[in-house]
Write a protein that holds these residues in place. Structure first.
Motif, PDB file in Angstrom:
ATOM      1  N   SER A   1       0.832  -1.206   0.000  1.00 50.72           N
ATOM      2  CA  SER A   1       0.000   0.000   0.000  1.00 50.72           C
ATOM      3  C   SER A   1       0.861   1.248   0.000  1.00 50.72           C
ATOM      4  N   GLU A   2       0.266   2.343  -0.389  1.00 51.35           N
ATOM      5  CA  GLU A   2       0.939   3.637  -0.392  1.00 51.35           C
ATOM      6  C   GLU A   2       1.485   3.950   1.000  1.00 51.35           C
ATOM      7  N   GLY A   3       2.757   4.316   1.062  1.00 51.08           N
ATOM      8  CA  GLY A   3       3.372   4.704   2.326  1.00 51.08           C
ATOM      9  C   GLY A   3       3.956   3.568   3.135  1.00 51.08           C
ATOM     10  N   GLU A   4       3.843   2.347   2.656  1.00 51.99           N
ATOM     11  CA  GLU A   4       4.378   1.211   3.414  1.00 51.99           C
ATOM     12  C   GLU A   4       5.865   1.000   3.127  1.00 51.99           C
ATOM     13  N   PHE A   5       6.598   0.621   4.170  1.00 51.34           N
ATOM     14  CA  PHE A   5       7.980   0.179   4.043  1.00 51.34           C
ATOM     15  C   PHE A   5       7.976  -1.344   4.133  1.00 51.34           C
ATOM     16  N   VAL A   6       8.537  -1.988   3.136  1.00 57.43           N
ATOM     17  CA  VAL A   6       8.559  -3.449   3.117  1.00 57.43           C
ATOM     18  C   VAL A   6      10.005  -3.929   3.021  1.00 57.43           C
ATOM     19  N   GLY A   7      10.406  -4.755   3.967  1.00 59.74           N
ATOM     20  CA  GLY A   7      11.723  -5.356   3.946  1.00 59.74           C
ATOM     21  C   GLY A   7      11.684  -6.692   3.238  1.00 59.74           C
ATOM     22  N   VAL A   8      12.744  -7.004   2.503  1.00 56.63           N
ATOM     23  CA  VAL A   8      12.873  -8.295   1.831  1.00 56.63           C
ATOM     24  C   VAL A   8      14.146  -8.951   2.348  1.00 56.63           C
ATOM     25  N   ILE A   9      13.981 -10.128   2.966  1.00 59.65           N
ATOM     26  CA  ILE A   9      15.128 -10.802   3.553  1.00 59.65           C
ATOM     27  C   ILE A   9      15.216 -12.230   3.020  1.00 59.65           C
ATOM     28  N   GLY A  10      16.362 -12.847   3.243  1.00 64.16           N
ATOM     29  CA  GLY A  10      16.596 -14.213   2.780  1.00 64.16           C
ATOM     30  C   GLY A  10      18.071 -14.418   2.529  1.00 64.16           C
ATOM     31  N   GLU A  11      18.462 -15.668   2.403  1.00 66.92           N
ATOM     32  CA  GLU A  11      19.860 -15.993   2.155  1.00 66.92           C
ATOM     33  C   GLU A  11      20.287 -15.518   0.771  1.00 66.92           C
ATOM     34  N   ASN A  12      21.592 -15.438   0.558  1.00 63.11           N
ATOM     35  CA  ASN A  12      22.102 -15.103  -0.767  1.00 63.11           C
ATOM     36  C   ASN A  12      21.586 -16.125  -1.782  1.00 63.11           C
ATOM     37  N   GLY A  13      21.141 -15.631  -2.934  1.00 59.66           N
ATOM     38  CA  GLY A  13      20.619 -16.519  -3.959  1.00 59.66           C
ATOM     39  C   GLY A  13      19.148 -16.861  -3.814  1.00 59.66           C
ATOM     40  N   SER A  14      18.478 -16.188  -2.883  1.00 61.56           N
ATOM     41  CA  SER A  14      17.060 -16.501  -2.653  1.00 61.56           C
ATOM     42  C   SER A  14      16.125 -15.775  -3.626  1.00 61.56           C
ATOM     43  N   GLY A  15      16.653 -14.817  -4.399  1.00 64.48           N
ATOM     44  CA  GLY A  15      15.841 -14.122  -5.397  1.00 64.48           C
ATOM     45  C   GLY A  15      15.516 -12.678  -5.068  1.00 64.48           C
ATOM     46  N   LYS A  16      16.142 -12.116  -4.051  1.00 72.41           N
ATOM     47  CA  LYS A  16      15.811 -10.762  -3.594  1.00 72.41           C
ATOM     48  C   LYS A  16      16.115  -9.713  -4.676  1.00 72.41           C
ATOM     49  N   THR A  17      17.327  -9.740  -5.212  1.00 70.71           N
ATOM     50  CA  THR A  17      17.708  -8.745  -6.217  1.00 70.71           C
ATOM     51  C   THR A  17      16.929  -8.945  -7.517  1.00 70.71           C
ATOM     52  N   THR A  18      16.684 -10.193  -7.884  1.00 68.11           N
ATOM     53  CA  THR A  18      15.865 -10.465  -9.076  1.00 68.11           C
ATOM     54  C   THR A  18      14.486  -9.857  -8.925  1.00 68.11           C
ATOM     55  N   LEU A  19      13.907  -9.969  -7.730  1.00 69.68           N
ATOM     56  CA  LEU A  19      12.589  -9.381  -7.469  1.00 69.68           C
ATOM     57  C   LEU A  19      12.621  -7.873  -7.686  1.00 69.68           C
TER      58      LEU A  19
ATOM     59  N   CYS B   1      10.553  -0.989   8.771  1.00 67.41           N
ATOM     60  CA  CYS B   1       9.563  -1.626   7.892  1.00 67.41           C
ATOM     61  C   CYS B   1       8.245  -1.936   8.592  1.00 67.41           C
ATOM     62  N   ASP B   2       7.158  -1.822   7.820  1.00 73.98           N
ATOM     63  CA  ASP B   2       5.826  -2.174   8.305  1.00 73.98           C
ATOM     64  C   ASP B   2       5.531  -3.648   8.075  1.00 73.98           C
ATOM     65  N   LYS B   3       6.094  -4.195   6.992  1.00 73.07           N
ATOM     66  CA  LYS B   3       5.934  -5.603   6.655  1.00 73.07           C
ATOM     67  C   LYS B   3       7.266  -6.126   6.134  1.00 73.07           C
ATOM     68  N   ALA B   4       7.361  -7.442   6.068  1.00 76.04           N
ATOM     69  CA  ALA B   4       8.585  -8.046   5.534  1.00 76.04           C
ATOM     70  C   ALA B   4       8.233  -9.299   4.745  1.00 76.04           C
ATOM     71  N   LEU B   5       9.062  -9.568   3.750  1.00 76.56           N
ATOM     72  CA  LEU B   5       8.913 -10.737   2.889  1.00 76.56           C
ATOM     73  C   LEU B   5      10.140 -11.613   3.060  1.00 76.56           C
ATOM     74  N   LEU B   6       9.922 -12.896   3.322  1.00 75.07           N
ATOM     75  CA  LEU B   6      11.020 -13.854   3.426  1.00 75.07           C
ATOM     76  C   LEU B   6      11.014 -14.735   2.186  1.00 75.07           C
ATOM     77  N   LEU B   7      12.136 -14.752   1.469  1.00 76.58           N
ATOM     78  CA  LEU B   7      12.309 -15.591   0.299  1.00 76.58           C
ATOM     79  C   LEU B   7      13.309 -16.704   0.608  1.00 76.58           C
ATOM     80  N   ARG B   8      13.047 -17.874   0.050  1.00 79.90           N
ATOM     81  CA  ARG B   8      13.993 -18.983   0.162  1.00 79.90           C
ATOM     82  C   ARG B   8      13.984 -19.764  -1.143  1.00 79.90           C
ATOM     83  N   ASN B   9      15.147 -19.836  -1.777  1.00 82.98           N
ATOM     84  CA  ASN B   9      15.281 -20.559  -3.047  1.00 82.98           C
ATOM     85  C   ASN B   9      14.249 -20.097  -4.081  1.00 82.98           C
ATOM     86  N   GLY B  10      13.992 -18.799  -4.098  1.00 84.87           N
ATOM     87  CA  GLY B  10      13.090 -18.230  -5.088  1.00 84.87           C
ATOM     88  C   GLY B  10      11.616 -18.312  -4.747  1.00 84.87           C
TER      89      GLY B  10
END
Length: 261
Positions: free
Chosen positions: A52-70, A215-224
């Motif tokens: 949503s507008e104004g939200e800070f979202v963190g993206v975390i996960g191990e190297n190679g989990s797809g964070k930069t691709t996202l 951050c208001d929310k966070a996303l955890l990625l693992r192996n994409g």
């Protein structure tokens, strides 16, 4: 109720990786007879969330989990293999070092080049260039070629360009980790200001404390794959718990192998 400024649905991205390298002329000729075989690497697989507008979202996960691709797909640098991404508002990406910069140009020239690449007009750059240089702290190097810049200096320049243009959506990769302490504090002050102005930030980081702080929310990625999208505290605890379990399993397997005669 605030509007969604980022919507991601069924997002997947696959890369085709060659099973062998062919670097020589002979290899190229041989390839006409025997085509290279490829394997598929799913960097992202069925990602779904909205911001949503104004939200800070963190993206975390191990190297190679797809964070930069996202982030690259959200920025429009990469196209999804499946699904879609929809954004609403001016978007400014600060991604991996070197993206959008050219070593043979000066820092000043790169301000104009990088700015136009992320959708800033030359007039807007002219109006903000003094602020950009001042914030970066690179006044003494701004007319030097970029090939003499350290990684930290490049980060200063990229961040300074992006935030001075008042973006609606800011994409920040882990690159802030290479900045010195003083510059990191300046960046975090910008985060506070953006939060007060209801701007949206997607922040990739291994620094869990800063994710919790901003951050208001966070996303955890693992192996994409998307593991969880929830509050930063809950996502952090899940990440740490899974890491501990993984470490314990590796240790148990290692001990078991030692016991085999």
């Amino acid at each position: 109720m605030k509007n969604n400024v980022v919507e991601i649905k069924n997002l997947s991205r696959v890369f085709k990786i060659p099973n062998e390298r062919r670097d020589t002329l002979f290899d190229s000729i041989r390839g006409m007879i025997n085509p290279i075989n490829y394997r598929e690497l799913w960097a992202l697989d069925d990602i779904n969330f909205s911001i949503s507008e104004g939200e800070f979202v963190g993206v975390i996960g191990e190297n190679g989990s797809g964070k930069t691709t996202l982030l690259k797909i959200i920025a429009g640098i990469l196209q999804p293999s499946k699904g879609f991404v929809k954004t609403n508002g001016r978007l400014a990406p600060i991604l991996e070092l070197g993206v959008g910069f050219y070593n043979d140009l000066t820092g000043r020239e790169n301000i104009y080049l990088y700015g136009q690449l992320i959708g800033i007009t030359r007039k807007e750059i002219d109006e903000n260039i003094s602020k950009i240089i001042e914030f970066s702290g690179l006044k003494n190097f701004i007319d030097a070629k970029l090939n003499v810049y350290s990684s930290g200096m490049r980060v200063r320049l990229a961040f300074s360009i992006a935030i001075q243009t008042n973006p609606d959506i800011l994409l920040v990769d882990e690159i802030l980790a290479v900045g010195d302490f003083e510059f990191q504090q300046k960046c975090f002050d910008v985060f506070k200001r953006l939060k007060e102005d209801s701007k949206t930030v997607i922040y990739v980081s291994h620094d869990l404390d800063s994710v919790i702080k901003f951050c208001d929310k966070a996303l955890l990625l693992r192996n994409g794959r998307q593991v969880i999208f929830d509050t930063p505290e809950y996502v952090r605890d899940k990440y740490i718990y899974d890491s501990v379990i993984k470490e314990m399993k590796l240790k148990i397997n290692s001990e078991s192998e030692k016991m085999i005669p």
